[in-house]
Write an enzyme that holds these catalytic residues in place. Structure first.
Site, mmCIF file in Angstrom:
data_model
loop_
_atom_site.group_PDB
_atom_site.id
_atom_site.type_symbol
_atom_site.label_atom_id
_atom_site.label_comp_id
_atom_site.label_asym_id
_atom_site.label_seq_id
_atom_site.Cartn_x
_atom_site.Cartn_y
_atom_site.Cartn_z
ATOM 1 N N LYS A 96 7.451 -6.502 -3.009
ATOM 2 C CA LYS A 96 8.815 -5.974 -3.241
ATOM 3 C C LYS A 96 9.855 -7.058 -3.471
ATOM 4 O O LYS A 96 10.837 -6.847 -4.171
ATOM 5 C CB LYS A 96 9.247 -5.061 -2.092
ATOM 6 C CG LYS A 96 9.218 -5.712 -0.715
ATOM 7 C CD LYS A 96 8.248 -5.038 0.190
ATOM 8 C CE LYS A 96 7.748 -5.990 1.243
ATOM 9 N NZ LYS A 96 6.861 -5.389 2.206
ATOM 10 N N GLU A 120 3.761 0.373 -7.464
ATOM 11 C CA GLU A 120 3.787 1.528 -6.549
ATOM 12 C C GLU A 120 3.740 1.084 -5.084
ATOM 13 O O GLU A 120 4.394 1.655 -4.213
ATOM 14 C CB GLU A 120 2.597 2.447 -6.856
ATOM 15 C CG GLU A 120 2.514 3.677 -5.992
ATOM 16 C CD GLU A 120 3.697 4.607 -6.187
ATOM 17 O OE1 GLU A 120 3.860 5.119 -7.293
ATOM 18 O OE2 GLU A 120 4.475 4.814 -5.218
ATOM 19 N N ILE A 127 2.262 5.732 0.236
ATOM 20 C CA ILE A 127 2.876 6.982 -0.249
ATOM 21 C C ILE A 127 3.175 6.870 -1.737
ATOM 22 O O ILE A 127 3.864 5.939 -2.150
ATOM 23 C CB ILE A 127 4.213 7.272 0.468
ATOM 24 C CG1 ILE A 127 4.069 7.169 1.973
ATOM 25 C CG2 ILE A 127 4.775 8.622 0.057
ATOM 26 C CD1 ILE A 127 5.411 7.259 2.700
ATOM 27 N N LYS A 196 13.535 -2.241 -0.531
ATOM 28 C CA LYS A 196 12.839 -1.021 -0.951
ATOM 29 C C LYS A 196 13.821 0.047 -1.446
ATOM 30 O O LYS A 196 13.556 0.713 -2.454
ATOM 31 C CB LYS A 196 11.995 -0.492 0.205
ATOM 32 C CG LYS A 196 10.789 -1.402 0.504
ATOM 33 C CD LYS A 196 10.128 -1.058 1.822
ATOM 34 C CE LYS A 196 8.873 -1.852 2.085
ATOM 35 N NZ LYS A 196 8.387 -1.716 3.473
HETATM 36 N N1 HSE Z 1 6.496 -5.148 6.584
HETATM 37 C C1 HSE Z 1 6.437 -3.980 5.809
HETATM 38 C C2 HSE Z 1 6.636 -2.770 6.718
HETATM 39 C C3 HSE Z 1 5.115 -3.896 5.106
HETATM 40 O O1 HSE Z 1 6.514 -2.932 7.931
HETATM 41 O O2 HSE Z 1 6.943 -1.694 6.229
HETATM 42 C C4 HSE Z 1 5.032 -2.814 4.069
HETATM 43 O O3 HSE Z 1 5.960 -3.022 3.044
#
Ligand code: HSE
Length: 348
Positions: A96, A120, A127, A196
């Site tokens: 990301k 994705e 998900i 995200k």
């Molecule tokens: N460190 C991230 C989390 C990993 O805990 O969601 C997945 O992106």
């Protein structure tokens, strides 16, 4: 046979090997892992002879059509992704940070070179949320995307609540389970969630949005066991929520711990699970739920992208840059004050 190279053989890269080697779906069973790029060697691994530290060898191999970038970071990961796309190889990633920082450029280069750049696994672990956002809401106007997008912090908050663990104790277990970032500050401080939500908002609002435009980012470092207990007395749980909301021609993005009402589906999200709620002006609310972190769930999303590229259904399109005045600070936030005087945003 579709030849791929996996760059970075850690938690996610290793999971991709596992998923592919157990695949019985036609598309994935035709995928051959020709190279694994890593600085380490894996002498006891069944694919030990395919491990290399020489990216140029992969780049020069015209039979490799997909590069799977599971290295993380924005240094070599970016450089290798760019070079692969320029060579017409498609790139699939779970990274990301790289998508956030260089996604606009990498998508453009992919399109220019007849390749695709798919990510994705960069949001929501296993998900499927990016593909549905791109494909299934195209006829609608997306008004809001909200999510519990970080498995590590959700795991910590759950175990602080259910077992009275301290943040540090719960974090240690999350690290052992492979959920946390290499530097867990990105999880705890809300930066991972911010990256995200910026990626999701960019797709939802059809623009490139960087996490640097998220107007407010607060993590869980200041959430105490007392806060969690007082929230429970009010029938609520505390969860780290990332939100992107559009009103007219403006949008706001934020990440903060929220008091989640028992009426919200997010109230039930425990452990390292994630949930993403998408609200369209016609469809109303749609919720996605599943494992948000960990080797196999994340690898499953990477493999879905590999299968898309292999079958020719993966598509990259170039979006607009975000106008300077599109993003504004969130207003109309609803706050609740706990008995100890601490204020939290409220999510229902
Ligand atoms: N460190 C991230 C989390 C990993 O805990 O969601 C997945 O992106």
């Amino acid at each position: 046979m579709v030849n791929i190279a996996i760059l970075g053989f850690g938690t996610v890269g290793g999971g991709v090997y596992e998923v592919i080697s157990h695949a019985n779906k036609k598309t994935l069973s035709e995928v051959n892992i020709k190279y694994i790029l890593d600085l380490r060697t894996f002498p006891d691994h069944p694919l030990a002879d395919r491990v290399t530290s020489d990216f140029d060898k992969i780049l020069a191999d015209e039979t490799v059509s997909i590069v799977v970038e599971t290295m993380g970071g924005t240094g070599a990961a970016y450089k290798f992704s760019l070079a692969a796309l320029q060579a017409g190889k498609s790139v699939v990633t779970s990274n990301k940070a790289c998508v956030d920082k260089y996604g606009a450029e990498l998508e453009r280069v992919a399109v220019e070179n007849g390749a695709v750049y798919l990510y994705e696994a960069s949001v929501g672990g296993g998900i499927p949320v990016i593909a549905p956002l791109k494909d299934c809401f195209t006829g609608d106007d997306i008004l809001r995307v909200a999510g519990i997008l970080n498995g590590t912090t959700n795991y910590i908050l759950t175990h602080m609540q259910s077992e009275g663990k301290t943040l540090e104790e719960a974090l240690k277990i999350a690290q052992e389970l492979g959920y946390a970032e290499a530097d867990p500050h990105a999880d705890l401080a809300g930066l991972d969630s911010a990256r995200k939500i910026a990626i999701l908002a960019g797709i939802a609002f059809d623009k490139y949005i960087s996490y640097e435009s998220v107007s407010y980012i607060e993590g869980i470092e200041n959430v105490t066991s007392e806060d969690i207990r007082l929230a429970e007395e009010m029938g609520c749980v505390i969860r780290l929520i990332a939100k992107a909301e559009k009103k007219g021609d403006k949008a706001s993005l934020l990440v903060a711990p929220h008091l989640v009402a028992s009426t919200s589906l997010f109230h039930a999200i425990r452990e390292a699970f994630n949930a993403v709620s998408v609200t369209g002006s016609a469809v109303g609310e749609v919720v996605f739920y599943g494992q948000g972190a960990g080797s196999l769930p994340t690898a499953a999303a990477v493999c879905a992208d590999i299968a898309r590229v292999a079958s020719g259904t993966g598509v990259t399109t170039v979006r607009k840059e975000c106008e300077a005045d599109f993003l504004v600070e969130a207003t109309d936030e609803k706050f609740v004050t706990l008995k100890n005087g601490k204020k939290y945003r409220y999510f229902e």
